[in-house]
Design an enzyme around this catalytic site. Sequence first.
Site, PDB file in Angstrom:
ATOM      1  N   CYS A 173       0.820  -1.215   0.000  1.00  0.00           N
ATOM      2  CA  CYS A 173       0.000   0.000   0.000  1.00  0.00           C
ATOM      3  C   CYS A 173       0.855   1.268   0.000  1.00  0.00           C
ATOM      4  O   CYS A 173       0.381   2.336  -0.370  1.00  0.00           O
ATOM      5  CB  CYS A 173      -0.957   0.008   1.197  1.00  0.00           C
ATOM      6  SG  CYS A 173      -0.143   0.047   2.795  1.00  0.00           S
ATOM      7  N   GLY A 190       6.064  -4.640  11.285  1.00  0.00           N
ATOM      8  CA  GLY A 190       6.491  -5.990  10.957  1.00  0.00           C
ATOM      9  C   GLY A 190       5.851  -6.613   9.743  1.00  0.00           C
ATOM     10  O   GLY A 190       6.349  -7.612   9.217  1.00  0.00           O
TER      11      GLY A 190
END
Length: 428
Positions: A50, A115
């Site tokens: 994204c 993460g």
Amino acid sequence: MNIAVVGLSHKTAPVEIREKLSIPEAAYEGAIAHVTSYPHIQEVAILSTCNRLEIYIVAQETEQGVREVIQFLSEYSKLPMHQLRQHLFMLLHQDAVMHLMRVAAGLDSLVLGEGQILAQVKHTHKLGQQYKGIGSILNRLFKSALTAGKRVRTETSIGTGAVSISSAAVELAQVKAQNLAACRVAIVGAGKMSRLLVQHLVAKGAVHITILNRTLDRAQELARQFPEAQFQLYPLSEMMSAIAQSDLVFTSTASVEPLLNRSKLEIHIEAHRSLMIFDISVPRNVDGDVKEMQNVQAFNVDDLKAVVAQNHESRRKMAMEAQGLLEEEVDAFDVWWRSLETVPTISCLRDKMETIRAQELEKALSRLGTEFAERHQEVIEALTRGIVNKILHDPMVQLRSQQDIEARRKAMQSLQVLFNLDVGEQFS
């Protein structure tokens, strides 16, 4: 041969540009085939998230390879070159290697230390192999980057309490709405990002949550993970009626076209009602024209930067610690990369020695007679192989470990001259 990366990210391009260059997983095979079809590109891997699109290549002629990648990006996005170039970054060899290490470690993310990117890099590696884009060099690079990312997460504390895009969106919603417990919340989508949204919403007191998804099975599976909250589940066909009953809306789907726009909302949202929409998808699920509405506040991933900045400083020192680990991994990759240059010379020398050994062994055995040769051939064979290996061992070790590029090349040239090696002919 050289490694290069061409791409854009939240640092170089706004979301309206990034969404034009988002490559969904279903399009990876075609995109990889397209890029590898260019004459100067040998290997390719595509990382699309994204907040970034990055294309890693191995090219015979770096400048030509980079040009071909930019041509592909222009064709794919339908953006003219002059408009696209201002948003792109290009990094070559060691800079490209370090960049991928930083990406895998979460040091280049909008949310420092997040993460999720490590799993995305791993998936990129898998798809690159599956669709025949990744060869030996990028395979080694991505394995090194994954090792680096894991080391940073296990050997430093940068990932401790690190916020994600989802948690940053919820944090912004809490600032804007004040009391999440009193809000009716709708989430469009039921994937990984939506699960994180629910997790952070519940942690901050939200209890009335509606989940809208194309398939209800996925929505039910998500709801079961949070028994403490009250969920209402609807198919996407009922999206507008559910949103009309909500105070806060979060959108997180893989749709390549906007699900919400001004005209849809104006039909369903009463003029006196206020609504806040948080779109964490790229491509965007919410059209930009929604921001023109008086009673609707719309936020996208780029609007989360202020929230993320508050968390950034506390992790900056941890990032410096992580950088040292990455430099170790870059050095290890560079040693491997430099050793590749010596492979043709070493292989050619070994082949020549093996040819001489086999010829001389055959002569010796023929002179010793058939009976003796058959009885002792295995021992004599091992003896001659051992002698050749011992003679070649030190030169090979010295050649591979030579740090200075020019000194290594001179050593290879000397070997080629002294042993009359035709490396070019063997490896053409």
